[in-house]
Each structure stands twice: as structure tokens, then as C-alpha cells.
Design a protein around this motif. Structure first.
Motif, mmCIF file in Angstrom:
data_model
loop_
_atom_site.group_PDB
_atom_site.id
_atom_site.type_symbol
_atom_site.label_atom_id
_atom_site.label_comp_id
_atom_site.label_asym_id
_atom_site.label_seq_id
_atom_site.Cartn_x
_atom_site.Cartn_y
_atom_site.Cartn_z
ATOM 1 N N GLU A 9 -3.330 12.279 16.084
ATOM 2 C CA GLU A 9 -3.233 10.841 16.344
ATOM 3 C C GLU A 9 -4.391 10.095 15.687
ATOM 4 O O GLU A 9 -4.199 9.006 15.122
ATOM 5 N N ALA A 10 -5.589 10.677 15.733
ATOM 6 C CA ALA A 10 -6.749 10.048 15.094
ATOM 7 C C ALA A 10 -6.497 9.874 13.605
ATOM 8 O O ALA A 10 -6.790 8.811 13.037
ATOM 9 N N ASP A 11 -5.928 10.905 12.956
ATOM 10 C CA ASP A 11 -5.602 10.805 11.530
ATOM 11 C C ASP A 11 -4.578 9.703 11.288
ATOM 12 O O ASP A 11 -4.693 8.933 10.333
ATOM 13 N N GLY A 12 -3.593 9.613 12.159
ATOM 14 C CA GLY A 12 -2.575 8.565 12.041
ATOM 15 C C GLY A 12 -3.171 7.176 12.201
ATOM 16 O O GLY A 12 -2.810 6.243 11.470
ATOM 17 N N TYR A 13 -4.102 7.027 13.148
ATOM 18 C CA TYR A 13 -4.743 5.722 13.349
ATOM 19 C C TYR A 13 -5.649 5.364 12.163
ATOM 20 O O TYR A 13 -5.725 4.208 11.775
ATOM 21 N N ARG A 14 -6.317 6.374 11.583
ATOM 22 C CA ARG A 14 -7.133 6.098 10.393
ATOM 23 C C ARG A 14 -6.259 5.615 9.238
ATOM 24 O O ARG A 14 -6.622 4.676 8.522
ATOM 25 N N GLU A 15 -5.106 6.246 9.058
ATOM 26 C CA GLU A 15 -4.164 5.819 8.016
ATOM 27 C C GLU A 15 -3.686 4.383 8.290
ATOM 28 O O GLU A 15 -3.584 3.566 7.365
ATOM 29 N N ALA A 16 -3.384 4.089 9.545
ATOM 30 C CA ALA A 16 -2.923 2.748 9.913
ATOM 31 C C ALA A 16 -4.026 1.718 9.676
ATOM 32 O O ALA A 16 -3.760 0.606 9.203
ATOM 33 N N LEU A 17 -5.259 2.087 9.971
ATOM 34 C CA LEU A 17 -6.385 1.185 9.747
ATOM 35 C C LEU A 17 -6.577 0.936 8.251
ATOM 36 O O LEU A 17 -6.808 -0.204 7.833
ATOM 37 N N GLU A 18 -6.441 1.969 7.442
ATOM 38 C CA GLU A 18 -6.561 1.788 5.990
ATOM 39 C C GLU A 18 -5.441 0.893 5.464
ATOM 40 O O GLU A 18 -5.670 0.024 4.619
ATOM 41 N N GLU A 19 -4.241 1.087 5.976
ATOM 42 C CA GLU A 19 -3.119 0.239 5.568
ATOM 43 C C GLU A 19 -3.379 -1.229 5.933
ATOM 44 O O GLU A 19 -3.118 -2.142 5.146
ATOM 45 N N ALA A 20 -3.918 -1.442 7.123
ATOM 46 C CA ALA A 20 -4.200 -2.809 7.576
ATOM 47 C C ALA A 20 -5.258 -3.475 6.700
ATOM 48 O O ALA A 20 -5.099 -4.617 6.271
ATOM 49 N N PHE A 21 -6.338 -2.757 6.420
ATOM 50 C CA PHE A 21 -7.394 -3.348 5.602
ATOM 51 C C PHE A 21 -6.969 -3.491 4.140
ATOM 52 O O PHE A 21 -7.403 -4.415 3.457
ATOM 53 N N THR A 22 -6.103 -2.606 3.664
ATOM 54 C CA THR A 22 -5.565 -2.762 2.308
ATOM 55 C C THR A 22 -4.757 -4.048 2.231
ATOM 56 O O THR A 22 -4.857 -4.811 1.263
ATOM 57 N N PHE A 23 -3.963 -4.315 3.261
ATOM 58 C CA PHE A 23 -3.207 -5.564 3.327
ATOM 59 C C PHE A 23 -4.161 -6.755 3.294
ATOM 60 O O PHE A 23 -3.960 -7.713 2.564
ATOM 61 N N LYS A 24 -5.211 -6.702 4.115
ATOM 62 C CA LYS A 24 -6.171 -7.803 4.199
ATOM 63 C C LYS A 24 -6.804 -8.069 2.836
ATOM 64 O O LYS A 24 -6.913 -9.213 2.394
ATOM 65 N N VAL A 25 -7.221 -7.017 2.152
ATOM 66 C CA VAL A 25 -7.939 -7.167 0.890
ATOM 67 C C VAL A 25 -7.019 -7.629 -0.241
ATOM 68 O O VAL A 25 -7.422 -8.414 -1.088
ATOM 69 N N THR A 26 -5.767 -7.169 -0.236
ATOM 70 C CA THR A 26 -4.857 -7.461 -1.356
ATOM 71 C C THR A 26 -3.852 -8.564 -1.053
ATOM 72 O O THR A 26 -3.013 -8.867 -1.904
ATOM 73 N N TRP A 27 -3.923 -9.180 0.114
ATOM 74 C CA TRP A 27 -2.939 -10.183 0.521
ATOM 75 C C TRP A 27 -2.830 -11.282 -0.525
ATOM 76 O O TRP A 27 -3.832 -11.850 -0.968
ATOM 77 N N ASP A 28 -1.608 -11.597 -0.932
ATOM 78 C CA ASP A 28 -1.375 -12.569 -2.009
ATOM 79 C C ASP A 28 -1.082 -13.976 -1.501
ATOM 80 O O ASP A 28 -0.816 -14.880 -2.286
ATOM 81 N N GLY A 29 -1.091 -14.175 -0.213
ATOM 82 C CA GLY A 29 -0.860 -15.503 0.334
ATOM 83 C C GLY A 29 0.574 -15.769 0.735
ATOM 84 O O GLY A 29 0.870 -16.791 1.330
ATOM 85 N N SER A 30 1.480 -14.856 0.409
ATOM 86 C CA SER A 30 2.881 -15.116 0.716
ATOM 87 C C SER A 30 3.487 -14.111 1.691
ATOM 88 O O SER A 30 4.382 -14.456 2.445
ATOM 89 N N GLU A 31 2.999 -12.900 1.665
ATOM 90 C CA GLU A 31 3.588 -11.859 2.508
ATOM 91 C C GLU A 31 3.227 -12.086 3.976
ATOM 92 O O GLU A 31 2.087 -12.423 4.309
ATOM 93 N N GLU A 32 4.221 -11.918 4.847
ATOM 94 C CA GLU A 32 3.994 -12.081 6.273
ATOM 95 C C GLU A 32 3.175 -10.914 6.813
ATOM 96 O O GLU A 32 3.346 -9.772 6.393
ATOM 97 N N THR A 33 2.284 -11.199 7.746
ATOM 98 C CA THR A 33 1.432 -10.160 8.324
ATOM 99 C C THR A 33 2.278 -9.169 9.108
ATOM 100 O O THR A 33 3.030 -9.564 10.002
ATOM 101 N N PRO A 34 2.174 -7.873 8.771
ATOM 102 C CA PRO A 34 2.932 -6.856 9.514
ATOM 103 C C PRO A 34 2.480 -6.769 10.963
ATOM 104 O O PRO A 34 1.377 -7.200 11.316
ATOM 105 N N THR A 35 3.313 -6.186 11.783
ATOM 106 C CA THR A 35 2.982 -5.944 13.172
ATOM 107 C C THR A 35 2.757 -4.455 13.371
ATOM 108 O O THR A 35 3.591 -3.636 12.972
#
Length: 195
Positions: free
Chosen positions: A163-189
């Protein structure tokens, strides 16, 4: 008489709500702070009576959870969701730990970051590239800064290593979204790990 007028003005100011505009915010992100000298209490609400900004200790920022205060899996899920950011608030804002990492990795002033993002329309990845920083290094630093919340739950036996590995992957996905967000994509849940 002058002293009474001054004291009355201070008393009135302490009782009336004060409008505070979030860093570079428009009317949609105006926060209202109220203070009562009679009770000694203060409170902050978001637009339209939303709950207070930030997590325990007030370190979270708009809608955030303080990474150092996570003690349950539910709080970890909320922390990862908050890592995506809130587009209407500007993705460089939010948690103080996020701002601390941006300051450390990007090595530019907060004001310059505002200019680049708001006036020049850059996202965090573009800002990083422009100053010679690999955007992945920024993502990695953000993930590293929040990973202790995952490690603490693993150490406490609240979550498993898998589960810790899964949460780390989810955290990386979230921060990747934050860093690369283009202004149009809706924030995932993010509502937790898939069973």
C-alpha cells in the motif's frame, strides 16, 4: 474624547470580518477572516462558507492537509488529493511545504514565479525548464517532501509495504499533474487505492 474614539475604532475592527485576498487571487478565491476579541478566537473560511483552509496546525494552505499531521489512511488520501492542487487558486500555491520545495528547487522568488505563471502563462514544468531545472527533479523533490507521511503510516502498521508503494505512486502522479498542468485539464479525484 479622542482616546474613546480610537478605542471604539479598534473594538469595531476586531469584531468586523476582514477580507483577505489569497496570493494573487481573484474574487472567487477571497478568504474571509474573522476575529473576536471578546472570545479570543479567530477563524478562517473559504468562499461561500467553505471549511477553514489548511489542515491541523494551519500549515496546509487552501484546502490542504498538513503532511506532518497525517495519522490515518483517510488523511493520507486527502493529502494526496490536495497534492493535485486547485487550478482556480494557482498550482504554485497551497501548502507551505510545496512553496518551500519550489523555493529550494527553482531558486527564484515567489514574485518571479507569479510573473512567469500569471503574466507569461507558464506552468511549473516550463518555469523549471526555463531556469535549467529538469521538471522531474521538481516532481521528485515534491514527492520526497511529502513521503514521510506515507513512511509514518507504514511504520505504525496502518498500511502495508504494498500500500505504501501504491500511495507513493499516487503521490508522484498527483505532483506530476501539478507540475505539468496545462490550464485546461480538470483536476483528477483521488479516493484511495483501488482494491
Amino acid at each position: 474624547m479622542k482616546l474613546r474614539t480610537t478605542m471604539a475604532a479598534f473594538a469595531l475592527a476586531a469584531l468586523l470580518p476582514t477580507t483577505v485576498v489569497a496570493c494573487g487571487a481573484d474574487d472567487a478565491t477571497t478568504l474571509t477572516t474573522s476575529s473576536s476579541s471578546a472570545t479570543g478566537s479567530t477563524g478562517t473560511t473559504g468562499t461561500a462558507g467553505e471549511p477553514p483552509a489548511g489542515g491541523p496546525g494551519g500549515e496546509g494552505g487552501p484546502g490542504g492537509v498538513d503532511p506532518s499531521s497525517v495519522t490515518t489512511e483517510e488523511e493520507l488520501v486527502a493529502l494526496i488529493q490536495s497534492a493535485y492542487g486547485e487550478a482556480q487558486l494557482g498550482l504554485h500555491r497551497g501548502h507551505q511545504p510545496v512553496q518551500d520545495v519550489l523555493d529550494e528547487v527553482l531558486t527564484i522568488s515567489h514574485d518571479e514565479l507569479h510573473v512567469r505563471m500569471e503574466e507569461q502563462g507558464q506552468n511549473l514544468a516550463t518555469v523549471a525548464e526555463d531556469i535549467g531545472v529538469d521538471p522531474q527533479a521538481l516532481v521528485d523533490a515534491l514527492v520526497e517532501s511529502w513521503s514521510p507521511a506515507i513512511d509514518d503510516l507504514l511504520e505504525a502498521g496502518t498500511i502495508t509495504e504494498e500500500e505504501a508503494d501504491g500511495y507513493r505512486e499516487a503521490l508522484e502522479e498527483a505532483f506530476t499533474f501539478k507540475v505539468t498542468w496545462d490550464g485546461s485539464e480538470e483536476t483528477p479525484t483521488f479516493s484511495g487505492l483501488e482494491a
